[in-house]
Design a protein around this motif. Structure first.
Motif, mmCIF file in Angstrom:
data_model
loop_
_atom_site.group_PDB
_atom_site.id
_atom_site.type_symbol
_atom_site.label_atom_id
_atom_site.label_comp_id
_atom_site.label_asym_id
_atom_site.label_seq_id
_atom_site.Cartn_x
_atom_site.Cartn_y
_atom_site.Cartn_z
ATOM 1 N N ALA A 99 -0.125 -14.775 12.209
ATOM 2 C CA ALA A 99 -1.532 -14.401 12.155
ATOM 3 C C ALA A 99 -2.013 -14.076 13.554
ATOM 4 C CB ALA A 99 -2.357 -15.537 11.568
ATOM 5 N N GLY A 100 -2.687 -12.962 13.699
ATOM 6 C CA GLY A 100 -3.364 -12.685 14.949
ATOM 7 C C GLY A 100 -4.565 -13.609 15.092
ATOM 8 N N TYR A 101 -5.194 -13.546 16.243
ATOM 9 C CA TYR A 101 -6.346 -14.430 16.472
ATOM 10 C C TYR A 101 -7.438 -14.199 15.430
ATOM 11 C CZ TYR A 101 -10.221 -16.703 18.858
ATOM 12 O OH TYR A 101 -11.277 -17.497 19.166
ATOM 13 N N GLY A 102 -7.579 -12.952 14.991
ATOM 14 C CA GLY A 102 -8.622 -12.639 14.006
ATOM 15 C C GLY A 102 -8.214 -12.908 12.582
ATOM 16 N N GLY A 103 -6.945 -13.235 12.363
ATOM 17 C CA GLY A 103 -6.495 -13.488 11.009
ATOM 18 C C GLY A 103 -5.211 -12.739 10.706
ATOM 19 N N ALA A 104 -4.591 -13.096 9.589
ATOM 20 C CA ALA A 104 -3.336 -12.471 9.166
ATOM 21 C C ALA A 104 -3.671 -11.336 8.233
ATOM 22 C CB ALA A 104 -2.456 -13.496 8.470
ATOM 23 N N ALA A 105 -3.584 -10.119 8.753
ATOM 24 C CA ALA A 105 -4.098 -8.999 7.970
ATOM 25 C C ALA A 105 -3.236 -7.765 8.082
ATOM 26 C CB ALA A 105 -5.509 -8.652 8.445
ATOM 27 N N ALA A 106 -3.219 -6.987 7.012
ATOM 28 C CA ALA A 106 -2.754 -5.603 7.083
ATOM 29 C C ALA A 106 -3.981 -4.785 7.459
ATOM 30 C CB ALA A 106 -2.189 -5.165 5.742
ATOM 31 N N HIS A 107 -4.013 -4.331 8.725
ATOM 32 C CA HIS A 107 -5.246 -3.743 9.253
ATOM 33 C C HIS A 107 -5.183 -2.239 9.418
ATOM 34 C CE1 HIS A 107 -3.119 -3.374 13.022
ATOM 35 N NE2 HIS A 107 -2.898 -4.678 13.059
ATOM 36 N N SER A 108 -3.987 -1.654 9.302
ATOM 37 C CA SER A 108 -3.874 -0.205 9.452
ATOM 38 C C SER A 108 -3.027 0.342 8.315
ATOM 39 C CB SER A 108 -3.187 0.169 10.772
ATOM 40 O OG SER A 108 -3.881 -0.327 11.886
ATOM 41 N N ILE A 109 -3.494 1.385 7.689
ATOM 42 C CA ILE A 109 -2.717 2.082 6.664
ATOM 43 C C ILE A 109 -2.795 3.568 6.987
ATOM 44 C CG2 ILE A 109 -2.495 2.619 4.206
ATOM 45 C CD1 ILE A 109 -3.981 -0.057 3.688
ATOM 46 N N VAL A 110 -1.627 4.195 7.108
ATOM 47 C CA VAL A 110 -1.570 5.627 7.388
ATOM 48 C C VAL A 110 -0.675 6.271 6.334
ATOM 49 C CG1 VAL A 110 -0.826 7.381 9.021
ATOM 50 C CG2 VAL A 110 -1.954 5.308 9.859
ATOM 51 N N VAL A 111 -1.228 7.199 5.604
ATOM 52 C CA VAL A 111 -0.489 7.845 4.527
ATOM 53 C C VAL A 111 -0.267 9.312 4.896
ATOM 54 C CG1 VAL A 111 -0.437 8.356 2.070
ATOM 55 C CG2 VAL A 111 -1.599 6.300 2.882
ATOM 56 N N ASN A 112 0.950 9.765 4.759
ATOM 57 C CA ASN A 112 1.257 11.170 5.025
ATOM 58 C C ASN A 112 0.701 12.029 3.893
ATOM 59 O OD1 ASN A 112 2.442 13.700 5.211
ATOM 60 N ND2 ASN A 112 4.330 12.890 6.106
ATOM 61 N N PRO A 113 -0.221 12.952 4.206
ATOM 62 C CA PRO A 113 -0.842 13.720 3.125
ATOM 63 C C PRO A 113 0.137 14.629 2.392
ATOM 64 C CG PRO A 113 -1.556 14.536 5.275
ATOM 65 C CD PRO A 113 -0.790 13.280 5.521
ATOM 66 N N ALA A 114 1.253 14.962 3.052
ATOM 67 C CA ALA A 114 2.187 15.915 2.446
ATOM 68 C C ALA A 114 3.354 15.239 1.732
ATOM 69 C CB ALA A 114 2.723 16.848 3.525
ATOM 70 N N GLY A 115 3.445 13.926 1.825
ATOM 71 C CA GLY A 115 4.622 13.290 1.243
ATOM 72 C C GLY A 115 4.362 11.866 0.825
ATOM 73 N N ASP A 116 5.435 11.113 0.729
ATOM 74 C CA ASP A 116 5.331 9.738 0.247
ATOM 75 C C ASP A 116 5.448 8.705 1.358
ATOM 76 O OD1 ASP A 116 4.950 10.424 -2.402
ATOM 77 O OD2 ASP A 116 7.097 10.590 -2.787
ATOM 78 N N ASN A 117 5.388 9.141 2.616
ATOM 79 C CA ASN A 117 5.465 8.190 3.716
ATOM 80 C C ASN A 117 4.173 7.387 3.830
ATOM 81 O OD1 ASN A 117 7.891 9.363 4.259
ATOM 82 N ND2 ASN A 117 7.285 10.272 6.213
ATOM 83 N N VAL A 118 4.303 6.093 3.920
ATOM 84 C CA VAL A 118 3.162 5.213 4.176
ATOM 85 C C VAL A 118 3.553 4.273 5.308
ATOM 86 C CG1 VAL A 118 1.513 3.578 3.187
ATOM 87 C CG2 VAL A 118 2.622 5.262 1.704
ATOM 88 N N HIS A 119 2.697 4.182 6.311
ATOM 89 C CA HIS A 119 2.906 3.231 7.396
ATOM 90 C C HIS A 119 1.792 2.190 7.350
ATOM 91 C CE1 HIS A 119 5.319 6.612 8.937
ATOM 92 N NE2 HIS A 119 6.010 5.697 9.586
ATOM 93 N N VAL A 120 2.196 0.948 7.486
ATOM 94 C CA VAL A 120 1.236 -0.153 7.517
ATOM 95 C C VAL A 120 1.462 -0.919 8.807
ATOM 96 C CG1 VAL A 120 0.725 -2.397 6.481
ATOM 97 C CG2 VAL A 120 0.971 -0.395 5.021
ATOM 98 N N ALA A 121 0.389 -1.335 9.436
ATOM 99 C CA ALA A 121 0.518 -2.198 10.608
ATOM 100 C C ALA A 121 -0.216 -3.497 10.332
ATOM 101 C CB ALA A 121 -0.062 -1.521 11.852
#
Lengths: 376, 95
Positions: free
Chosen positions: A151-173
């Motif tokens: 957990a980061g100081y602010g909490g344990a979170a999935a805070h970034s989601i980036v989806v490729n508009p042209a395909g099925d790639n998804v990145h989560v941070a």
């Protein structure tokens, strides 16, 4: 409050520790505000969805007393709807409860109705009905690494989601698991942190466990993303297979914000903070830094910004709009909000003395006149 | 049939159709958890303000039975009898 008659107008949404403020503008200089909406609840996430022929503002709301929920408005905040059964809730058997909604991310134009969310505890969610109901992404929730994510100081979170508009790639941070990538639309996930240092761990180059603060995709270069980490600014050109530092030229490699241009290749913005012990703008002077060459060089942008500022800018307290030139917006934990209509060259303070700004989002509303939001 | 009453704080009353007191019939003793299930059954948003999706009472939501906060008793398993009044009061925490 009245009607505007421009062919294009702008919406600025500001989520704070004690409520939401909404503003509209025709020129990105004069703003008409409404709020606070959801007074005394924090607003850690906002999504502005302009698909399906309407402007839907979705917000993650969290009351210290009454818990978290997701609400949406299709009339710029005049009225809000909270799905009766709740938009995001862990299914039976998971023995988990949502603590905070950290991210609301409308998918591409080509996938109308699809909205992603990131939450605490670390989890990713997907809606196919415009953000009214979300389903837990089981691939990430059941990932064998989950028990080792911190957990980061602010909490344990999935805070970034980036989806490729042209395909099925998804990145989560996530804090503090690092970057995970899916090549199949979110069914399966693998860590992708090679090259990102985690100096605070026994192995400074682990497979996962990096403290990434924010990621963003380059809109014009396939497979290119940028990351602002806990000490480290990085770029990947091969869809997160490898990351390399692009921090040279910045006054500090710490910060939370990572923004990219809506169309132009190689343009990104960060807001450096000194850190680690001093989480303030370097020398107490607030500045945004922009690269136009994918991180090879950086330009300090501080016109219109106070040169005595000791408040941090949080990871989602910054945004760009899709106008030409792009607008850049950010807010501080001291409750000031700054807007630029020229990609950061000059800023003007558009709000001050608000509660801590947690989240900022901006959008261009084209076409018909937009009625300024009513007070809530 | 006898009833048990649950008194809501003003901030939650809009989620119960404006009512300040919710009542449910009860033959005998019921647990606080069952009582909440009963009185919030038609008010799902109210239910989620009080308890999370695991059924746990939210941290700063306090429920009093005969003047005792249920965490000092048996929590949501605390029994309430017909004729008793149950108070829901939020903590005066935060800033």
């Amino acid at each position: 409050m009245g009607c505007m008659n421009a062919s294009e107008s702008f919406v600025l949404a500001i989520g704070t520790k004690k409520g939401l403020w909404l503003a509209t503008s025709q020129d990105r200089k004069q703003w008409s505000f409404s709020g606070p909406h959801f007074l005394m609840s924090e607003i850690p996430s906002i999504g502005i969805d302009r698909r399906d022929g309407r402007t839907r503002i979705m917000v993650g709301v969290r009351s210290e007393h009454w818990g978290p929920y997701v609400a949406h408005s299709d009339d710029l905040g005049a009225t809000w709807t909270e799905p009766e059964q709740g938009a995001i809730k862990f299914p039976e058997g998971t023995d988990a409860a949502v603590e905070r909604i950290w991210q609301i991310y409308p998918d591409a134009e080509s996938r109308p109705g699809v909205v992603w969310a990131g939450a605490e505890p670390i989890s990713v969610w997907k809606s196919t009905d415009g953000g009214e109901h979300f389903e837990l992404n089981r691939g990430l929730w059941d990932h064998p690494h989950r028990s080792e994510w911190g957990a980061g100081y602010g909490g344990a979170a999935a805070h970034s989601i980036v989806v490729n508009p042209a395909g099925d790639n998804v990145h989560v941070a996530m804090s503090t698991g690092g970057v995970y990538r899916s090549l199949d639309g979110g069914t399966s996930w693998e860590p992708r942190n090679k090259g990102i240092s985690a100096y605070f761990m026994p192995d400074p180059n682990p497979e996962f466990g990096q403290c990434v603060h924010k990621i963003a995709a380059d809109a014009a270069v396939e497979g290119r993303l940028y990351a602002q980490n806990h000490h480290g600014v990085y770029r990947t050109d091969d869809n997160a297979e490898n990351w390399e530092s692009i921090a040279e030229g910045l006054p500090a490699d710490f910060g939370f914000v990572m923004l990219t241009h809506p169309r132009r290749a190689g343009t990104a913005w960060v807001v450096p903070l000194k850190a680690d012990g001093e989480r303030i703008p370097p020398d107490g002077k607030l500045a945004v830094h922009r690269t136009d060459d994918a991180g090879a060089t950086w330009k300090r942008l501080d016109s219109g910004l106070p040169q005595s500022e000791f408040n941090a800018v949080l990871r989602d307290a910054a945004a760009v709009d899709s106008a030409e030139p792009a607008g850049v917006y950010f807010g501080t934990r001291g409750g000031a909000v700054y807007a630029s209509a020229d990609e950061g060259e000059t800023f003007a303070e558009v709000a001050s003395h608000l509660p801590d700004v947690l989240c900022v989002r901006a959008a261009v509303v084209a076409g018909a006149p937009v009625t300024a939001a009513a007070s809530a | 049939m006898a009833e048990i009453s649950v008194v809501l704080p003003s901030v939650l009353q809009p989620l119960a159709g404006g009512q300040s007191i919710l009542t449910t019939p009860a033959d005998g003793a019921v647990t606080v958890g069952c009582l909440l299930d009963s009185v919030t059954g038609t008010y799902p948003v109210l239910a989620r303000r009080l308890r999370d999706e695991t059924g746990a009472l939210r941290r700063y939501v306090n429920i009093y039975v005969n003047g005792e906060e249920v965490r000092r008793l048996r929590g949501l398993e605390t029994e309430v009898s017909a004729g008793q009044e149950v108070l829901i009061i939020q903590s005066v925490a935060g800033g």
